[in-house]
Design an enzyme around this catalytic site. Sequence first.
Site, PDB file in Angstrom:
ATOM      1  N   HIS A  49       0.831  -1.208   0.000  1.00 20.15           N
ATOM      2  CA  HIS A  49       0.000   0.000   0.000  1.00 20.15           C
ATOM      3  C   HIS A  49       0.866   1.259   0.000  1.00 20.15           C
ATOM      4  CE1 HIS A  49      -3.711   2.288   1.179  1.00 20.15           C
ATOM      5  NE2 HIS A  49      -2.795   3.102   1.699  1.00 20.15           N
ATOM      6  N   GLU A  50       1.835   1.307   0.898  1.00 18.52           N
ATOM      7  CA  GLU A  50       2.675   2.501   0.994  1.00 18.52           C
ATOM      8  C   GLU A  50       3.604   2.634  -0.218  1.00 18.52           C
ATOM      9  OE1 GLU A  50       1.751   4.630   2.965  1.00 18.52           O
ATOM     10  OE2 GLU A  50       0.530   3.349   4.271  1.00 18.52           O
ATOM     11  N   HIS A  98       1.770   4.667  -2.712  1.00 18.89           N
ATOM     12  CA  HIS A  98       1.915   6.115  -2.486  1.00 18.89           C
ATOM     13  C   HIS A  98       3.288   6.600  -2.947  1.00 18.89           C
ATOM     14  CE1 HIS A  98      -1.762   7.011  -0.381  1.00 18.89           C
ATOM     15  NE2 HIS A  98      -1.558   6.082   0.536  1.00 18.89           N
ATOM     16  N   GLU A 154      -4.540   7.805  -3.060  1.00 14.80           N
ATOM     17  CA  GLU A 154      -5.097   6.539  -2.585  1.00 14.80           C
ATOM     18  C   GLU A 154      -5.432   5.595  -3.728  1.00 14.80           C
ATOM     19  OE1 GLU A 154      -5.173   5.297   0.383  1.00 14.80           O
ATOM     20  OE2 GLU A 154      -4.345   7.116   1.270  1.00 14.80           O
TER      21      GLU A 154
END
Length: 490
Positions: free
Chosen positions: A255-256, A259, A285
């Site tokens: 997930h990170e 980003h 997101e």
Amino acid sequence: MTALTDLLAFQRQTEALSSVAERLGWDQETVMPRGATEQRAEEMAAMEEVLHDRRTDPRIGEWLDAADPQTDADRRAIQLIARDYSRSSRIPARLATELARLTSLAQGIWAEARAKDAPEDFLPTLDQVLMLKREEAAALADNGNLYDALLDDYEPGMTGAAISSLFDAMRPRLVALREEVLGSERQPAALTGHFPQETQLRLARACATAFGYDWTRGRMDIAVHPFSSGRWQDSRITTRVVETDPFNCVYSTIHEVGHSGYEQGIDPDYAFTPLGRGVSMGVHESQSRIYENQMGRGRAFTGWLFSRMSDAFDGLNITDPDAFFATVNRVTPGFIRTEADEVQYNLHIMLRFDLERDLISGRLDTSDLVEAWNARFLKDFGVAVDRPANGVLQDVHWAVGLFGYFPTYALGNVYAGCLNRALRAAVPDLDEALARGDATPGTEWLRENLQRHGGLMPPSDLIEAASGGPVTPEPLLDYLEDKFGRIYGL
């Protein structure tokens, strides 16, 4: 061109100082000594005072009036600088400085209260943060909606009413799918066992590499609440480790990386300009969610992950890749938003959206927040919150003043649904690469069609250009119903 040149040179220094301030925040959440909280609060306040002075410098208005941009990039940069100048000029320096100081302190107070399951230790500080955020919203709103004024910081052009309408359209299909899934006779087994921290972190690094994370321009650390920080040549990620749940670490990392991959993928010519960062948190997101879910939790990548985890942990209680795929996507009524399955994740966001709107409007007081949270969670998820760390204390966002941020998570899911449909059409052999542990075809498509543009286009225009159609929730909902229908035999 002198006015434009002077304006962009001044902005370059402001962007550089802003990056320094952001790195102080990263340091506070990762390696700063616990006893340094008050000192860091003063440092953050001092940085914010300097930045606020620069963002409201009267010369910016003069340069904006005299600037004669010749390119689309310069015109867009001027538009973004003008927007920031207008918003910053409405906020008193005292308020900006005090918010920076208080939210820095509040972050540590929240972490201690969460560790002790003691909301009473945090709520008085949250009340102070809320008072300042209401003051900020009033300064920005021009007698308009307070919540919209804060939301506009994270998703320019979006309103609470539009978000509410979107959620109303999504909720019936999400709730219906959840009920069918939880009522199915086919229920995947849970992953059980002990998974040592260092082994998890090695696996997480391998996953980050698989998704194209540039380790020469980043690093990974452990934090209470996973986040990414930085831009251009220094974009860092964090994860967390629970030794009974390796998926927490693996998917927080992916997930990170989504980003950070966005920030690393922006055209380097935009560095130290307003174009050199993600255009909105909803778009941000969309990248983290499509990396984590549509690619990372798909059958192809989980097949590769199953093989790697079986080797890393000397065997698993899940013994074949199809069952492992189902286990990764197992739907359970858990408490924690960041650990929520795709079916229920947006329902977590809807809860927070409604509560924070009520907090900003004054319809809900912080003294009643725990009760309101627990009642709403029981209503929405059918489970009573067992302790505050699994309830109102689980997220850091309100402690650091991020009111208006939460709905961008769900909006990012909607954007990711639109992007995934376009990606799959454009890269039909994506799953073949993912099955080898190589997300490059997907990440390169996203980089070319979205990430490299940075702030060049408004959020909705960027998503529409990348996905080739209007932004609607249908692609996301169709994807969820198809995926979980197959897993649960619906």
